[in-house]
Write a protein that holds these residues in place. Structure first.
Motif, short mmCIF file in Angstrom:
data_model
loop_
_atom_site.label_atom_id
_atom_site.label_comp_id
_atom_site.label_asym_id
_atom_site.label_seq_id
_atom_site.Cartn_x
_atom_site.Cartn_y
_atom_site.Cartn_z
N VAL A 17 -4.39 0.12 -1.58
CA VAL A 17 -4.84 -0.52 -0.34
C VAL A 17 -5.84 -1.62 -0.68
N SER B 185 0.84 -1.20 0.00
CA SER B 185 0.00 0.00 0.00
C SER B 185 0.88 1.24 0.00
N LYS C 134 0.83 3.29 6.74
CA LYS C 134 1.33 1.95 6.43
C LYS C 134 2.15 1.39 7.60
N GLN D 225 -8.18 -4.48 1.33
CA GLN D 225 -8.67 -4.62 2.71
C GLN D 225 -9.47 -5.90 2.93
N PHE E 113 -4.32 -4.64 4.38
CA PHE E 113 -4.95 -3.88 5.46
C PHE E 113 -6.05 -4.73 6.09
N THR F 169 -0.97 -3.51 7.48
CA THR F 169 -1.53 -2.55 8.44
C THR F 169 -2.76 -3.17 9.10
N THR G 70 -9.55 6.03 1.15
CA THR G 70 -8.60 4.92 1.14
C THR G 70 -7.43 5.26 0.25
N VAL H 135 -2.83 4.86 4.47
CA VAL H 135 -3.78 3.77 4.19
C VAL H 135 -5.21 4.31 4.20
#
Length: 639
Positions: free
Chosen positions: A385, A318, A347, A387, A461, A489, A381, A322
């Motif tokens: 990233v 990322s 991050k 997620q 993430f 993260t 975002t 983030v």
């Protein structure tokens, strides 16, 4: 107080307990621990008489009073308000109250001396039992468990299961029995309520048996640990941390004895093999064979702490930022959660989002995850990233007819079966367990499957909402190891403070409708917050300037002078810090030398003291090194 002798309890062909023994003494505060399925809840039910043992005895005084909190109470409901439900604990006082009311009604028409004497006797007994204060006591305990005045007037039936459980806990505490049996009492409690319960139980005069997977809670409350394992009950004379140290010492001794015995067995077998064929030595060989057969074998130590043996990978890194949140305002009809709040997730951050229930943790987590868009402001975002969002409701999205392995194969097709089985093995699904259908799993097992799914996603993430719910200690340790070596993260909501302290490097909390941040571990935050409550002005959080806040430019010469003075001060602080670090490093080396000294190895108290000092110094060294890095970064930025 309670004596358990030669207890055997069988379920079908399986002996959950096999001639187990345990004596519970007055005033003991005991943590009953063990892996899921080892019979902890069953043992509590045997003690209170819900289950009968197959053989053996459970003896106790006839007048012993017990208070038992168990998860079955979740289904209890009532149309009375929660104060009256809690006050049901005062059985005799309530009976007297009703009798007094009846006598007062009769006195409206009957003024006889007999009636007046009865009323006087009842009122005297009521006063001796502190009957006039029972409502105050009930409200006080309900407040400690998180209920405000308005909620105290609501019917029990209007609350969710978790809040009803709090009312039942209040009722049991108000009974003030000789012994409390608490099965997962911190389930459904937020952090302030857990901390209140800790203080209450520490001051409680009776005995306590607690079944809990919350290590931090156990360490704060208990002074005895009893492990349920392989059908036996083993007592350790200390809290959970003491149990871990003592168990490791016992394991080291057992490993040594096992190795020595194995060496002796091999030596005897070589002698037997050598002399078996010789007629003159045959008798000696037979004698040694009999001796080996009669030898009581020492078992090797089982590994109760499985380690994560795979690494979580993601295909792309990322960007630095983030999630960036600006001017976030979120309100509900009855409560304001956030007002012009802002925060940045960078991050590599591993953030613990903490606070009381109802203060907006889950709402903020949903905003971060993009699951809640009904707010003012922006939540953006960052670049690249990817997620994954884990929440308890996702257990419902598991496909019940799938086998565990099939569930992961469908979700993560890029992983090989070997990789998936390795992941499942780390989450305690080994061998043929991976072929179990989801529908036959317990709540804790489903949680582990859902977590394994979340951690196999190609995500940099992770957003985790109460990931430790329903997990036993071994599973929590696995999750800790997984997140410690995860290079992405993380933001997590959890009430498990041991888990948070081992995972998070930043703490977020909502205060005055703003997102506040503490840069450190949970233990450091907890210490800072305790001081802040005692000295709110002196320990107030440092102001967090708003992003890109514009200031009037100072003259260039003034800026240069300020910069020079600031650099001089920072370098002086850095030099002092380096001296402090050198002194602590020397202390750490001295303590390591003591730990390696054979003369104190057999002195358990001395060994424990030195080890505790060593751990404290290591923590202090880590904290000082973090401060040094922060100062060094400030100096580099100014230079």
């Amino acid at each position: 107080m309670i004596a358990i002798n030669n207890l055997t309890f069988e379920i079908g062909a399986r002996a959950l307990y096999d001639e187990a023994n345990w004596h519970i003494k007055p005033g003991e505060k005991i943590g009953l621990i063990g892996a899921n399925g080892t019979g902890k809840t069953t043992l509590l039910k045997i003690i209170v008489g819900d289950y009968s043992p197959t053989s053996g005895t459970v003896s106790m005084a006839k007048d012993l009073t017990m208070g038992y909190l168990n998860q079955d109470l979740l289904s209890y409901s009532s149309d009375k308000n929660i104060v009256h439900v809690a006050m049901e604990a005062f059985e005799r006082q309530n009976q007297l109250h009703d009798e007094i009311e009846t006598l007062l009604k009769k006195l409206e028409t009957d003024y006889s001396e007999d009636l007046l004497n009865k009323l006087s006797d009842k009122q005297h007994e009521f006063e001796l039992l502190d009957g006039y204060n029972i409502e105050y006591k009930a409200r006080e305990i309900l407040a400690g468990l998180g209920f405000n005045d308005a909620e105290c007037q609501r019917k029990l039936s209007t609350f969710s299961g978790g809040w009803r459980m709090r009312v039942m806990l209040a009722k049991i505490l108000l009974q003030a029995p000789d012994i409390l049996l608490l099965d997962e009492p911190t389930n459904h409690l937020d952090l302030p309520s857990i901390q209140w319960l800790e203080d209450y139980l520490k001051a409680f005069n009776g005995a306590i048996i607690i079944v809990s997977h919350d290590r931090w809670f156990l360490d704060k409350v208990i002074n005895r640990t009893v492990e349920s394992r392989k059908g036996k009950l083993t007592v350790y004379a200390g809290n959970y941390s003491f149990y871990l140290e003592e168990k490791e010492l016992r394991a080291e001794i057992q490993r040594g004895e096992f190795k020595n015995q194995q060496s002796k067995i091999k030596q005897e077998e070589r002698l037997i093999e050598r002399f078996r064929a010789k007629a003159s030595k045959a008798k000696m060989a037979q004698s040694r064979i009999k001796m080996l057969d009669k030898m009581e074998r020492i078992d090797d130590v089982d590994d109760d702490n499985p380690e994560v043996n795979f690494s979580f990978k993601f295909s792309k890194q990322s960007g630095r930022h983030v999630v960036t949140m600006e001017h976030i305002t979120k309100k509900y009809p009855t409560i304001d959660i956030l007002d012009d709040a802002e925060a940045i997730i960078e991050k590599g951050d591993k953030i613990a989002l903490i606070g009381a229930n109802g203060k907006g943790k889950s709402t903020l987590l949903r905003i971060v995850a993009g699951a809640d868009t009904e707010f003012k402001g922006t939540s953006q975002t960052g670049h690249n990233v990817t997620q994954t969002f884990f929440a308890q409701h996702q257990l419902e999205s598991l496909h019940l007819e799938n086998q565990i392995l099939q569930e992961l194969q469908a979700f993560a097709p890029k992983h090989t079966d070997t990789e998936l089985r390795s992941i499942l093995g780390s989450f305690l699904f080994t061998g043929d367990d991976v072929f179990k259908k989801i529908k036959v799993l317990s709540g804790g097992e489903k949680s582990r499957v859902a977590l394994a799914k979340a951690l196999t996603a190609d995500a940099n993430f992770l957003v985790l909402d109460e990931p430790t719910n329903h997990l036993d200690m071994a599973s929590v340790n696995i999750l800790i190891q997984a997140l410690q070596q995860y290079e992405g993260t993380v933001i997590v909501v959890s009430h498990d403070r041991y888990f948070l302290d081992n995972v998070a490097n930043k703490i977020w909390f909502i205060e005055d409708q703003k997102i506040k941040q503490y840069p450190g571990t949970y233990a450091e935050y907890d210490e800072w917050n305790a001081k802040r409550k005692l000295e709110p002005k002196a320990a107030a959080p440092a102001p967090q300037p708003k992003k890109e806040e514009k200031k009037e430019a100072a003259p260039a010469k003034q800026q240069g002078d300020n910069k020079h003075q600031q650099l001089k001060k920072l370098n002086q602080d850095l030099a002092k810090l380096e001296e402090s670090i050198a002194a602590i490093e020397k202390d750490v080396k001295d303590l390591e030398t003591q730990l390696a000294d054979n003369t104190i190895f057999n002195q358990a108290d001395k060994m424990k003291q030195v080890n505790n000092n060593y751990q404290l110094k290591k923590m202090e060294l880590g904290a000082q090194q973090q401060r040094w890095e922060a100062l060094a970064e400030q100096i580099m930025e100014l230079e």
